[in-house]
Design an enzyme around this catalytic site. Structure first.
Site, PDB file in Angstrom:
ATOM      1  N   ARG A  42      -2.347   6.559  -0.450  1.00  0.00           N
ATOM      2  CA  ARG A  42      -3.033   6.269  -1.722  1.00  0.00           C
ATOM      3  C   ARG A  42      -4.351   5.556  -1.536  1.00  0.00           C
ATOM      4  O   ARG A  42      -5.321   5.871  -2.215  1.00  0.00           O
ATOM      5  CB  ARG A  42      -2.121   5.540  -2.701  1.00  0.00           C
ATOM      6  CG  ARG A  42      -1.842   4.116  -2.434  1.00  0.00           C
ATOM      7  CD  ARG A  42      -0.447   3.753  -2.806  1.00  0.00           C
ATOM      8  NE  ARG A  42       0.496   4.396  -1.934  1.00  0.00           N
ATOM      9  CZ  ARG A  42       1.339   5.348  -2.307  1.00  0.00           C
ATOM     10  NH1 ARG A  42       1.389   5.767  -3.518  1.00  0.00           N
ATOM     11  NH2 ARG A  42       2.160   5.862  -1.422  1.00  0.00           N
ATOM     12  N   THR A  43      -4.436   4.604  -0.606  1.00  0.00           N
ATOM     13  CA  THR A  43      -5.698   3.863  -0.493  1.00  0.00           C
ATOM     14  C   THR A  43      -6.816   4.803  -0.043  1.00  0.00           C
ATOM     15  O   THR A  43      -7.902   4.801  -0.601  1.00  0.00           O
ATOM     16  CB  THR A  43      -5.552   2.669   0.474  1.00  0.00           C
ATOM     17  OG1 THR A  43      -4.474   1.861   0.019  1.00  0.00           O
ATOM     18  CG2 THR A  43      -6.809   1.839   0.516  1.00  0.00           C
TER      19      THR A  43
ATOM     20  N   LYS B  36      -9.689   7.251  22.939  1.00  0.00           N
ATOM     21  CA  LYS B  36     -10.346   7.284  24.265  1.00  0.00           C
ATOM     22  C   LYS B  36     -10.762   5.888  24.697  1.00  0.00           C
ATOM     23  O   LYS B  36     -11.401   5.716  25.719  1.00  0.00           O
ATOM     24  CB  LYS B  36     -11.598   8.173  24.195  1.00  0.00           C
ATOM     25  CG  LYS B  36     -11.355   9.605  23.810  1.00  0.00           C
ATOM     26  CD  LYS B  36     -12.687  10.361  23.815  1.00  0.00           C
ATOM     27  CE  LYS B  36     -12.547  11.722  23.197  1.00  0.00           C
ATOM     28  NZ  LYS B  36     -13.873  12.297  22.877  1.00  0.00           N
TER      29      LYS B  36
ATOM     30  N   ARG C 279      -9.461   0.796   7.472  1.00  0.00           N
ATOM     31  CA  ARG C 279      -8.113   0.198   7.564  1.00  0.00           C
ATOM     32  C   ARG C 279      -7.755   0.100   9.037  1.00  0.00           C
ATOM     33  O   ARG C 279      -8.022   1.030   9.809  1.00  0.00           O
ATOM     34  CB  ARG C 279      -7.094   1.066   6.843  1.00  0.00           C
ATOM     35  CG  ARG C 279      -5.675   0.613   7.142  1.00  0.00           C
ATOM     36  CD  ARG C 279      -4.671   1.226   6.234  1.00  0.00           C
ATOM     37  NE  ARG C 279      -4.787   0.681   4.887  1.00  0.00           N
ATOM     38  CZ  ARG C 279      -3.857   0.826   3.952  1.00  0.00           C
ATOM     39  NH1 ARG C 279      -2.765   1.502   4.215  1.00  0.00           N
ATOM     40  NH2 ARG C 279      -4.017   0.310   2.760  1.00  0.00           N
TER      41      ARG C 279
ATOM     42  N   HIS D  41      -6.011  -7.280   1.757  1.00  0.00           N
ATOM     43  CA  HIS D  41      -6.165  -5.923   1.239  1.00  0.00           C
ATOM     44  C   HIS D  41      -6.962  -6.041  -0.058  1.00  0.00           C
ATOM     45  O   HIS D  41      -6.419  -5.875  -1.151  1.00  0.00           O
ATOM     46  CB  HIS D  41      -4.785  -5.314   0.998  1.00  0.00           C
ATOM     47  CG  HIS D  41      -4.789  -3.836   0.736  1.00  0.00           C
ATOM     48  ND1 HIS D  41      -5.941  -3.125   0.451  1.00  0.00           N
ATOM     49  CD2 HIS D  41      -3.772  -2.939   0.719  1.00  0.00           C
ATOM     50  CE1 HIS D  41      -5.619  -1.858   0.256  1.00  0.00           C
ATOM     51  NE2 HIS D  41      -4.317  -1.718   0.428  1.00  0.00           N
TER      52      HIS D  41
END
Ligand code: NCD
Length: 318
Positions: free
Chosen positions: A61-62, A90, A111, A139
């Protein structure tokens, strides 16, 4: 010294909701409400601009909410939705990644499972960086969503008894929301959790220092009658050290119809989602259950935040 971004305007990021003053937050919520009422006015506001979503941790959702927000503003999106599909696999550092992303995009939502990673990115970025959730820490855009929902449906952000229930130890949305709501000193808090998942002591110390009324309890039923707002959360499985503890605690709270009878008629039930078992689906039809409304408010507030950080909030809604 003020940093200037790639677009020639002062460079601002959002790492926590406190990066904005109360007045700036009010303006942001007003802009989000205006977007809700007049979406067409904003449909080309970010024409030819790109949002990069850099998600090193799973999210539905975010990430989709950010992408929807940018598309609604007429912009475009690039990005990755898990660390394995980026050069992080990497061994590339977050600071190198953001330098590269700064060449491609105009704004970035990041995020990361590590606390502080978006802050490292912001320090090396030429474009605004929005923390879209860092570990168990903050958040901010979920908090803005929660605050906008409360403000829109209750009328203000002050004077409530707020129950926060579930995983108060690992739930970053809880930490972020409490931190931001401390600016509104007439609220009281009831922290409802099992012993093992209590709210971190740094937050309790802040509340004590500010003389803000709070208590910690274990039983949801006992607190329900006194609450104006109930913020339910899931137990954060991915942040547990062992599966046994998770299994023991995961169904500690289940809000159902019978429990809702104990709550005031105008109490709102919020949840950042995803829901697991902590709210029974039979509660969804209760008019007090507003967790799906929150999702919609989240898009408006992210649209407002993108415009504000890009310095496009002045003319568009005047
Ligand atoms: C929350 C999160 O990621 O912290 N979800 C979200 O962004 N809406 C809550 C959660 O995962 O439990």
């Amino acid at each position: 010294m003020e940093k200037i971004g790639k677009n020639g305007k002062p460079l601002r990021h959002m790492m926590t909701p406190l990066d904005f003053s109360s007045e700036e937050l009010e303006r942001l919520f007003d802009l989000a409400s205006d977007i809700k009422e007049h979406p067409d006015t904003y449909k080309d506001a970010c024409n030819r601009m790109k949002l990069a979503t850099c998600f090193y941790e799973p999210s539905t959702r975010t990430r989709l909410s950010f992408e929807t927000a940018m598309l609604n503003l007429g912009g475009q999106i690039i990005g990755f939705s898990d660390a394995n599909s980026s050069s992080a696999s990497k061994g590339e550092s977050v600071s190198d990644t953001i330098r590269v992303i700064s060449c491609f995009a105009d704004i970035c939502a990041m995020r990361h499972p590590k606390e502080g990673a978006p802050m490292v990115a912001a320090a090396h970025s030429r474009i605004p960086v929005i923390n879209a959730g860092d570990g168990g820490h903050q958040h901010p855009t979920q908090t803005l969503t929660d605050m906008m929902t409360i403000r829109a449906l209750k009328g203000s952000l002050n004077g409530y008894t707020i129950g926060l229930c579930g995983d108060l130890k690992f739930g970053r949305t809880v930490h972020s929301l409490v931190n931001a709501m401390l600016r509104y000193p007439d609220n009281k808090y009831v922290f409802i959790s099992p012993e093992e998942l209590r709210i971190p002591s740094y937050l309790k110390e802040k509340l004590t220092d500010m003389n803000i009324d709070f208590k910690e309890v274990e039983r949801l039923e006992d607190s329900l009658p006194e609450l104006d707002l109930l913020y339910m959360t899931r137990v954060q499985r991915e942040r547990f050290f062992n599966e046994e503890d998770y299994v023991r605690l995961k169904d500690f709270y289940v809000l159902n119809k019978a429990k809702m009878e104990l709550a005031p008629k105008d109490m709102l039930v919020l949840h950042p989602l995803p829901r697991v078992n902590e709210i029974s689906v039979e509660v969804d039809d209760d008019p007090r259950a507003v967790y799906f409304d929150q999702v919609q408010y989240g898009v408006y507030v992210r649209m407002a935040l993108i415009l504000t950080l890009l310095g496009l909030d002045g003319g568009a809604h005047a």
